[in-house]
Design a protein around this motif. Structure first.
Motif, PDB file in Angstrom:
ATOM      1  N   LYS A 176       0.820  -1.209   0.000  1.00  0.00           N
ATOM      2  CA  LYS A 176       0.000   0.000   0.000  1.00  0.00           C
ATOM      3  C   LYS A 176       0.858   1.264   0.000  1.00  0.00           C
ATOM      4  CE  LYS A 176      -3.709  -2.536   0.290  1.00  0.00           C
ATOM      5  NZ  LYS A 176      -4.565  -2.737  -0.909  1.00  0.00           N
ATOM      6  N   GLU A 177       2.030   1.169   0.622  1.00  0.00           N
ATOM      7  CA  GLU A 177       2.908   2.337   0.700  1.00  0.00           C
ATOM      8  C   GLU A 177       3.366   2.783  -0.686  1.00  0.00           C
ATOM      9  OE1 GLU A 177       7.220   3.694   2.636  1.00  0.00           O
ATOM     10  OE2 GLU A 177       6.335   1.747   3.137  1.00  0.00           O
ATOM     11  N   LEU A 178       3.793   1.823  -1.517  1.00  0.00           N
ATOM     12  CA  LEU A 178       4.257   2.179  -2.855  1.00  0.00           C
ATOM     13  C   LEU A 178       3.104   2.662  -3.726  1.00  0.00           C
ATOM     14  CD1 LEU A 178       6.553   2.443  -4.833  1.00  0.00           C
ATOM     15  CD2 LEU A 178       6.305   0.007  -5.408  1.00  0.00           C
ATOM     16  N   VAL A 179       1.936   2.055  -3.582  1.00  0.00           N
ATOM     17  CA  VAL A 179       0.756   2.517  -4.323  1.00  0.00           C
ATOM     18  C   VAL A 179       0.474   3.975  -3.987  1.00  0.00           C
ATOM     19  CG1 VAL A 179      -1.740   2.285  -4.591  1.00  0.00           C
ATOM     20  CG2 VAL A 179      -0.311   0.247  -4.576  1.00  0.00           C
ATOM     21  N   ALA A 180       0.512   4.295  -2.700  1.00  0.00           N
ATOM     22  CA  ALA A 180       0.242   5.669  -2.262  1.00  0.00           C
ATOM     23  C   ALA A 180       1.285   6.635  -2.814  1.00  0.00           C
ATOM     24  CB  ALA A 180       0.215   5.730  -0.734  1.00  0.00           C
ATOM     25  N   GLN A 181       2.550   6.215  -2.831  1.00  0.00           N
ATOM     26  CA  GLN A 181       3.614   7.069  -3.363  1.00  0.00           C
ATOM     27  C   GLN A 181       3.403   7.339  -4.855  1.00  0.00           C
ATOM     28  OE1 GLN A 181       7.215   4.931  -2.405  1.00  0.00           O
ATOM     29  NE2 GLN A 181       7.466   5.980  -0.446  1.00  0.00           N
ATOM     30  N   ILE A 182       3.089   6.284  -5.604  1.00  0.00           N
ATOM     31  CA  ILE A 182       2.884   6.434  -7.047  1.00  0.00           C
ATOM     32  C   ILE A 182       1.675   7.323  -7.330  1.00  0.00           C
ATOM     33  CG2 ILE A 182       2.235   5.200  -9.160  1.00  0.00           C
ATOM     34  CD1 ILE A 182       3.968   2.859  -8.158  1.00  0.00           C
ATOM     35  N   ASN A 183       0.596   7.113  -6.583  1.00  0.00           N
ATOM     36  CA  ASN A 183      -0.600   7.942  -6.778  1.00  0.00           C
ATOM     37  C   ASN A 183      -0.317   9.410  -6.473  1.00  0.00           C
ATOM     38  OD1 ASN A 183      -2.164   5.792  -7.580  1.00  0.00           O
ATOM     39  ND2 ASN A 183      -3.068   5.445  -5.561  1.00  0.00           N
ATOM     40  N   LYS A 184       0.464   9.648  -5.431  1.00  0.00           N
ATOM     41  CA  LYS A 184       0.825  11.023  -5.081  1.00  0.00           C
ATOM     42  C   LYS A 184       1.656  11.658  -6.190  1.00  0.00           C
ATOM     43  CE  LYS A 184       3.087  13.783  -1.472  1.00  0.00           C
ATOM     44  NZ  LYS A 184       3.812  13.734  -0.163  1.00  0.00           N
ATOM     45  N   ALA A 185       2.588  10.888  -6.747  1.00  0.00           N
ATOM     46  CA  ALA A 185       3.429  11.399  -7.831  1.00  0.00           C
ATOM     47  C   ALA A 185       2.602  11.670  -9.082  1.00  0.00           C
ATOM     48  CB  ALA A 185       4.547  10.408  -8.135  1.00  0.00           C
ATOM     49  N   LEU A 186       1.677  10.766  -9.405  1.00  0.00           N
ATOM     50  CA  LEU A 186       0.804  10.974 -10.564  1.00  0.00           C
ATOM     51  C   LEU A 186       0.004  12.263 -10.422  1.00  0.00           C
ATOM     52  CD1 LEU A 186      -0.651   7.415 -11.332  1.00  0.00           C
ATOM     53  CD2 LEU A 186       0.621   8.864 -12.928  1.00  0.00           C
ATOM     54  N   ALA A 187      -0.558  12.465  -9.245  1.00  0.00           N
ATOM     55  CA  ALA A 187      -1.348  13.675  -8.998  1.00  0.00           C
ATOM     56  C   ALA A 187      -0.487  14.927  -9.132  1.00  0.00           C
ATOM     57  CB  ALA A 187      -1.979  13.608  -7.608  1.00  0.00           C
ATOM     58  N   SER A 188       0.738  14.852  -8.627  1.00  0.00           N
ATOM     59  CA  SER A 188       1.649  15.995  -8.705  1.00  0.00           C
ATOM     60  C   SER A 188       2.026  16.306 -10.149  1.00  0.00           C
ATOM     61  CB  SER A 188       2.907  15.702  -7.882  1.00  0.00           C
ATOM     62  OG  SER A 188       3.824  16.773  -7.963  1.00  0.00           O
ATOM     63  N   LEU A 189       2.276  15.257 -10.944  1.00  0.00           N
ATOM     64  CA  LEU A 189       2.640  15.450 -12.353  1.00  0.00           C
ATOM     65  C   LEU A 189       1.486  16.052 -13.145  1.00  0.00           C
ATOM     66  CD1 LEU A 189       4.572  12.111 -12.989  1.00  0.00           C
ATOM     67  CD2 LEU A 189       5.564  14.403 -12.843  1.00  0.00           C
ATOM     68  N   LYS A 190       0.275  15.659 -12.812  1.00  0.00           N
ATOM     69  CA  LYS A 190      -0.892  16.226 -13.497  1.00  0.00           C
ATOM     70  C   LYS A 190      -1.105  17.685 -13.091  1.00  0.00           C
ATOM     71  CE  LYS A 190      -3.321  11.867 -14.246  1.00  0.00           C
ATOM     72  NZ  LYS A 190      -4.510  11.036 -13.970  1.00  0.00           N
ATOM     73  N   LYS A 191      -0.872  17.976 -11.820  1.00  0.00           N
ATOM     74  CA  LYS A 191      -1.044  19.345 -11.340  1.00  0.00           C
ATOM     75  C   LYS A 191      -0.019  20.288 -11.960  1.00  0.00           C
ATOM     76  CE  LYS A 191      -1.438  22.067  -7.087  1.00  0.00           C
ATOM     77  NZ  LYS A 191      -1.393  22.022  -5.592  1.00  0.00           N
ATOM     78  N   SER A 192       1.205  19.798 -12.141  1.00  0.00           N
ATOM     79  CA  SER A 192       2.276  20.636 -12.689  1.00  0.00           C
ATOM     80  C   SER A 192       2.207  20.779 -14.206  1.00  0.00           C
ATOM     81  CB  SER A 192       3.637  20.048 -12.308  1.00  0.00           C
ATOM     82  OG  SER A 192       3.875  18.828 -13.007  1.00  0.00           O
ATOM     83  N   GLY A 193       1.438  19.893 -14.862  1.00  0.00           N
ATOM     84  CA  GLY A 193       1.356  19.915 -16.317  1.00  0.00           C
ATOM     85  C   GLY A 193       2.344  18.980 -16.996  1.00  0.00           C
TER      86      GLY A 193
END
Length: 253
Positions: free
Chosen positions: A222-239
């Protein structure tokens, strides 16, 4: 077309110990993310012209995720059917390989949030300004790759003459030569074709029979899933996610 051989996948999986359980990979602690992929799936992952490095949408995305998380991404190429067993045995930490999220796979792996929606799409000549949906293809000549979901969907169009080809390249060549009025094919394959200069075509309508892709990780991590999801959200927010998407598919997601 994107549905991989589930039977082979299950056979490969059955050879693993049933009791296999999650153990945190030491490579993560060392700042290295081992990622499995199948490099025969352009434009998502394929071998670059130098014959050494892997490129494609998935490859750019996972490297951006690694950078966001502070991991060095090391890609390991393998057959698609070997990716889930590789996760279960700890050979890799994650898999990105155009993998559809479905309930059967969820029994063996955990998935990130969806990062790509695939499906079928219609392509017509750029000069065709009247075709708006699949209904407008009734009675027309439709090109499709033999044995694919695109062919099966084309066969359901009333009055249409379906012309089949051995592969996508032959389908597109006939389309360029004016031999068919439209093509029904996997969305990313068509979008990549258009992005690479297939400017005689334009995409029509929404994607059909949508399927979502996700990044797979070892069941229970679950920890790695959460990290990847957080990174995906950040990449989408930054463009940055949109920039990568547009690079490979010629339009924003």
């Amino acid at each position: 077309m994107f549905r991989r051989n589930l039977l082979a996948f299950l056979c490969a999986l059955s050879m693993l110990p049933v009791s296999a359980s999650f153990a945190k990979s030491p490579t993560i602690e060392d700042g290295v993310l081992l990622v499995g992929t199948d490099s025969s799936f352009a434009p998502f992952e394929f071998l670059a012209e130098d014959g050494k490095n892997f490129t494609g949408f998935d490859m750019d995305l996972i490297r951006a995720i690694g950078k966001e998380l502070g991991y060095k991404v090391v890609v390991q190429n393998m057959g698609f059917d070997a990716t889930v067993p590789a996760l279960r045995t700890g050979i890799v930490d994650a898999v990105i390989a155009g993998m559809t999220i479905n309930e059967k796979r969820k029994k063996f792996v955990d998935f990130s949030d969806p990062y790509y929606t695939s499906g079928l799409i219609i392509m017509v000549p750029s000069s065709d300004t009247t075709t708006k949906s699949i209904k407008d293809l009734e009675g027309k000549k439709i090109g499709a790759q033999v044995g694919t979901t695109g062919m099966f969907r084309a066969e359901k169009v009333p009055g249409a003459k379906v012309v089949t080809f051995a592969n996508a390249a032959e389908t597109f060549l006939e389309f360029q030569n004016g031999g068919v009025d439209a093509v029904i094919q996997d969305f990313p394959v068509v979008a990549y074709y258009v992005a690479q200069g297939g400017n005689k075509g334009r995409l029509v309508g929404p994607k059909m029979e949508a399927e979502e892709y996700g990044i797979a990780v070892t069941k229970g991590n679950k920890e790695l899933v959460a990290q990847i999801n957080k990174a995906l959200a950040s990449l989408k927010k930054s463009g940055e996610f949109q920039r990568i998407y547009k690079k490979w598919f010629g339009e924003e997601n």
